[in-house]
Design an enzyme around this catalytic site. Structure first.
Site, PDB file in Angstrom:
ATOM      1  N   CYS A  80      79.069 101.509 -25.176  1.00  0.00           N
ATOM      2  CA  CYS A  80      79.371 100.394 -24.278  1.00  0.00           C
ATOM      3  C   CYS A  80      78.240 100.207 -23.254  1.00  0.00           C
ATOM      4  O   CYS A  80      77.139  99.823 -23.628  1.00  0.00           O
ATOM      5  CB  CYS A  80      80.734 100.583 -23.625  1.00  0.00           C
ATOM      6  SG  CYS A  80      81.438  99.072 -22.920  1.00  0.00           S
ATOM      7  N   HIS A 186      83.949 101.390 -28.820  1.00  0.00           N
ATOM      8  CA  HIS A 186      84.266 102.743 -28.356  1.00  0.00           C
ATOM      9  C   HIS A 186      84.697 103.599 -29.548  1.00  0.00           C
ATOM     10  O   HIS A 186      85.872 103.580 -29.931  1.00  0.00           O
ATOM     11  CB  HIS A 186      85.391 102.700 -27.317  1.00  0.00           C
ATOM     12  CG  HIS A 186      84.963 102.140 -26.002  1.00  0.00           C
ATOM     13  ND1 HIS A 186      84.528 102.939 -24.956  1.00  0.00           N
ATOM     14  CD2 HIS A 186      84.888 100.866 -25.559  1.00  0.00           C
ATOM     15  CE1 HIS A 186      84.202 102.169 -23.918  1.00  0.00           C
ATOM     16  NE2 HIS A 186      84.406 100.910 -24.257  1.00  0.00           N
ATOM     17  N   GLU A 188      85.217 106.735 -29.623  1.00  0.00           N
ATOM     18  CA  GLU A 188      86.176 107.752 -29.196  1.00  0.00           C
ATOM     19  C   GLU A 188      87.599 107.213 -29.131  1.00  0.00           C
ATOM     20  O   GLU A 188      88.565 107.985 -29.034  1.00  0.00           O
ATOM     21  CB  GLU A 188      85.771 108.330 -27.833  1.00  0.00           C
ATOM     22  CG  GLU A 188      86.064 107.473 -26.625  1.00  0.00           C
ATOM     23  CD  GLU A 188      85.081 106.323 -26.395  1.00  0.00           C
ATOM     24  OE1 GLU A 188      85.190 105.664 -25.341  1.00  0.00           O
ATOM     25  OE2 GLU A 188      84.210 106.088 -27.259  1.00  0.00           O
TER      26      GLU A 188
END
Length: 204
Positions: A80, A186, A188
């Site tokens: 990001c 993202h 994760e």
């Protein structure tokens, strides 16, 4: 191999640390260059504004350190805003310079009827270079989780490894150059596909 997560005082450290732990890593949180030690792979999770992130990195001595690290082609994964700061500048903070390790500018989504900004939720990222080192095994259009209002516009198209479309606008969802990988989404927060991407980066 030893992983490190850059802490500039505004990133989403916990989710990235948990993702790394699920892959058998014990990440080190790094708030200054002196804490890097024998770390071999750096990740910079993103959450925040371009200008504020750059100021925090400068204050901690991490901006010049990261430029040198990436310049030496050491493994770096930007997420990001950790992706956006690699470029020269951003429309979000025109007065602030980015790291400038990749040529280009960070743009804001254009307003268009029915388009919600920020772009938030699941979206596909179409691979543009096939199975590169980090993008391998993900398929043609893997889905990832996004939340952002700005996106990089790289000046070097060969750096782009995936493109994403939101509304009528298509942007560089991810770039890969040598041991550098960075993405607007993202990983994760992107379940097994995101973990596969991180695993590819780590080479495990």
């Amino acid at each position: 191999m030893k992983t490190g997560i850059i802490d500039y005082g505004g990133g989403n450290l916990r989710s990235v640390a948990n993702a790394l732990r699920s892959l058998g890593q014990d990440p080190v949180i790094i708030a200054s260059p002196e804490q890097v030690g024998d770390v071999t792979h750096l990740l910079l999770p993103g959450q925040g504004e371009f200008g504020d992130t750059m100021r925090r990195l400068e204050e901690r001595g991490l901006a010049s350190f990261l430029k040198n690290w990436i310049g030496e082609d050491r493994p770096y994964f930007g997420i990001c805003v950790g992706y956006q700061i690699l470029f020269d500048n951003s429309e979000e903070a025109p007065e602030v310079c980015g790291l400038g390790v990749l040529p280009g500018t960070v743009r804001r989504f254009h307003d268009e009827p029915g388009l919600k900004i920020p772009h938030m939720g699941w979206n596909s990222a179409a691979g543009t270079r096939g199975d590169t080192r980090v993008w391998q095994g993900l398929g043609a259009d893997p889905y990832f989780y996004y939340i952002h209002s700005y996106f990089p516009e790289p000046a070097a198209p060969d750096d782009i490894v995936a493109r994403t479309t939101y509304g009528t606008q298509t942007f560089a969802g991810a770039v890969e150059r040598g041991n550098l990988f960075a993405c607007q989404f993202h990983p994760e927060k992107s379940q097994e596909t995101g973990l596969r991407l991180i695993r590819n980066f780590l080479g495990i």
